[in-house]
Design a protein around this motif. Structure first.
Motif, mmCIF file in Angstrom:
data_model
loop_
_atom_site.group_PDB
_atom_site.id
_atom_site.type_symbol
_atom_site.label_atom_id
_atom_site.label_comp_id
_atom_site.label_asym_id
_atom_site.label_seq_id
_atom_site.Cartn_x
_atom_site.Cartn_y
_atom_site.Cartn_z
ATOM 1 N N GLY A 31 0.679 -1.224 0.056
ATOM 2 C CA GLY A 31 0.153 -0.063 0.051
ATOM 3 C C GLY A 31 0.867 1.293 0.034
ATOM 4 O O GLY A 31 0.293 2.285 -0.137
ATOM 5 N N LEU A 32 2.173 1.140 -0.043
ATOM 6 C CA LEU A 32 3.023 2.507 -0.043
ATOM 7 C C LEU A 32 2.994 2.848 -1.423
ATOM 8 O O LEU A 32 3.049 2.060 -2.523
ATOM 9 C CB LEU A 32 4.221 1.971 0.301
ATOM 10 N N GLU A 33 3.398 4.213 -1.663
ATOM 11 C CA GLU A 33 3.236 4.802 -2.862
ATOM 12 C C GLU A 33 4.647 4.363 -3.564
ATOM 13 O O GLU A 33 5.837 4.554 -2.821
ATOM 14 C CB GLU A 33 3.243 6.250 -2.733
ATOM 15 N N ARG A 34 4.605 4.206 -4.989
ATOM 16 C CA ARG A 34 5.845 3.798 -5.491
ATOM 17 C C ARG A 34 7.017 4.687 -5.488
ATOM 18 O O ARG A 34 8.253 4.364 -5.159
ATOM 19 C CB ARG A 34 5.535 3.281 -7.005
ATOM 20 N N ARG A 35 6.666 6.103 -5.629
ATOM 21 C CA ARG A 35 7.791 6.966 -5.791
ATOM 22 C C ARG A 35 8.610 7.146 -4.152
ATOM 23 O O ARG A 35 9.610 7.289 -3.943
ATOM 24 C CB ARG A 35 7.083 8.325 -6.191
ATOM 25 N N ALA A 36 7.571 7.053 -3.272
ATOM 26 C CA ALA A 36 8.200 7.142 -1.728
ATOM 27 C C ALA A 36 9.220 5.705 -1.497
ATOM 28 O O ALA A 36 10.110 6.210 -0.979
ATOM 29 C CB ALA A 36 7.112 7.301 -0.866
ATOM 30 N N VAL A 37 8.883 4.616 -1.947
ATOM 31 C CA VAL A 37 9.341 3.659 -1.638
ATOM 32 C C VAL A 37 10.940 3.710 -2.602
ATOM 33 O O VAL A 37 11.770 3.270 -2.202
ATOM 34 C CB VAL A 37 8.694 2.189 -2.221
ATOM 35 N N LYS A 38 10.629 4.163 -3.905
ATOM 36 C CA LYS A 38 11.840 4.261 -4.750
ATOM 37 C C LYS A 38 12.893 5.199 -4.008
ATOM 38 O O LYS A 38 14.064 5.250 -3.829
ATOM 39 C CB LYS A 38 11.550 4.666 -5.951
ATOM 40 N N ALA A 39 12.336 6.364 -3.348
ATOM 41 C CA ALA A 39 13.172 7.336 -2.707
ATOM 42 C C ALA A 39 13.869 6.508 -1.713
ATOM 43 O O ALA A 39 15.001 6.665 -1.135
ATOM 44 C CB ALA A 39 12.357 8.755 -2.414
ATOM 45 N N ALA A 40 13.069 5.923 -0.850
ATOM 46 C CA ALA A 40 13.503 5.325 0.490
ATOM 47 C C ALA A 40 14.919 4.066 0.091
ATOM 48 O O ALA A 40 15.730 4.117 0.844
ATOM 49 C CB ALA A 40 12.661 4.479 1.179
ATOM 50 N N VAL A 41 14.500 3.472 -0.906
ATOM 51 C CA VAL A 41 15.640 2.569 -1.504
ATOM 52 C C VAL A 41 16.687 3.397 -1.833
ATOM 53 O O VAL A 41 17.968 2.952 -1.326
ATOM 54 C CB VAL A 41 15.054 1.773 -2.673
ATOM 55 N N MET A 42 16.705 4.549 -2.641
ATOM 56 C CA MET A 42 17.889 5.213 -2.911
ATOM 57 C C MET A 42 18.723 5.759 -1.556
ATOM 58 O O MET A 42 19.715 5.752 -1.504
ATOM 59 C CB MET A 42 17.590 6.221 -3.963
ATOM 60 N N ASN A 43 17.770 6.269 -0.568
ATOM 61 C CA ASN A 43 18.503 6.890 0.525
ATOM 62 C C ASN A 43 19.235 5.750 1.362
ATOM 63 O O ASN A 43 20.053 6.051 1.777
ATOM 64 C CB ASN A 43 17.100 7.181 1.460
ATOM 65 N N ALA A 44 18.622 4.472 1.271
ATOM 66 C CA ALA A 44 19.272 3.368 1.998
ATOM 67 C C ALA A 44 20.547 3.152 1.278
ATOM 68 O O ALA A 44 21.622 2.867 1.943
ATOM 69 C CB ALA A 44 18.430 2.096 1.794
ATOM 70 N N ALA A 45 20.683 2.999 -0.040
ATOM 71 C CA ALA A 45 21.926 2.954 -0.741
ATOM 72 C C ALA A 45 22.879 3.901 -0.481
ATOM 73 O O ALA A 45 24.418 3.537 -0.312
ATOM 74 C CB ALA A 45 21.502 2.769 -2.201
ATOM 75 N N LEU A 46 22.428 5.308 -0.438
ATOM 76 C CA LEU A 46 23.413 6.387 0.093
ATOM 77 C C LEU A 46 23.910 6.089 1.218
ATOM 78 O O LEU A 46 25.033 6.411 1.608
ATOM 79 C CB LEU A 46 22.659 7.470 -0.426
ATOM 80 N N ARG A 47 22.944 5.725 2.152
ATOM 81 C CA ARG A 47 23.602 5.677 3.727
ATOM 82 C C ARG A 47 24.620 4.411 3.676
ATOM 83 O O ARG A 47 25.697 4.616 4.554
ATOM 84 C CB ARG A 47 22.301 5.245 4.521
ATOM 85 N N LEU A 48 24.269 3.469 2.986
ATOM 86 C CA LEU A 48 25.401 2.483 2.728
ATOM 87 C C LEU A 48 26.424 2.880 2.468
ATOM 88 O O LEU A 48 27.678 2.657 2.942
ATOM 89 C CB LEU A 48 24.899 1.296 2.169
ATOM 90 N N MET A 49 26.546 3.785 1.298
ATOM 91 C CA MET A 49 27.851 4.043 0.744
ATOM 92 C C MET A 49 28.414 5.032 1.834
ATOM 93 O O MET A 49 29.568 5.095 2.091
ATOM 94 C CB MET A 49 27.696 5.106 -0.404
ATOM 95 N N LYS A 50 27.655 6.059 2.757
ATOM 96 C CA LYS A 50 28.180 6.903 3.714
ATOM 97 C C LYS A 50 28.983 5.901 4.826
ATOM 98 O O LYS A 50 29.926 6.644 5.482
ATOM 99 C CB LYS A 50 27.193 7.891 4.020
ATOM 100 N N ASP A 51 28.196 4.804 5.157
ATOM 101 C CA ASP A 51 28.736 4.099 6.141
ATOM 102 C C ASP A 51 29.926 3.629 5.950
ATOM 103 O O ASP A 51 30.740 3.269 6.857
ATOM 104 C CB ASP A 51 27.808 2.935 6.583
ATOM 105 N N GLU A 52 30.252 3.352 4.688
ATOM 106 C CA GLU A 52 31.339 2.604 4.077
ATOM 107 C C GLU A 52 32.611 3.935 4.028
ATOM 108 O O GLU A 52 33.732 3.647 3.612
ATOM 109 C CB GLU A 52 31.295 1.979 2.891
ATOM 110 N N GLY A 53 32.055 5.253 4.242
ATOM 111 C CA GLY A 53 33.109 6.211 4.152
ATOM 112 C C GLY A 53 33.253 6.635 2.766
ATOM 113 O O GLY A 53 34.381 7.410 2.437
#
Length: 59
Positions: A31-53
């Motif tokens: 039931g989540l909006e596709r655009r919001a889910v895609k943004a959350a996925v991208m944010n998670a990937a960016l956080r992963l990169m940041k966690d790795e420095g």
């Protein structure tokens, strides 16, 4: 050698895209909006990169 690495990176990108698209579809069915889910996925990937420095590269 460069072509070989590029082909392996293409395979990685396709595999990740496939898994991420499955994640998006899963939450869309919940039931989540596709655009919001895609943004959350991208944010998670960016956080992963940041966690790795690492700084995200521009695409």
């Amino acid at each position: 050698m460069t072509l070989h690495v590029a082909n392996e990176m293409d395979e990685v990108e396709v595999a990740v895209w496939w898994d991420l698209s499955r994640i998006v579809r899963h939450f869309e069915r919940q039931g989540l909006e596709r655009r919001a889910v895609k943004a959350a996925v991208m944010n998670a990937a960016l956080r992963l990169m940041k966690d790795e420095g690492e700084e995200p590269s521009t695409f």
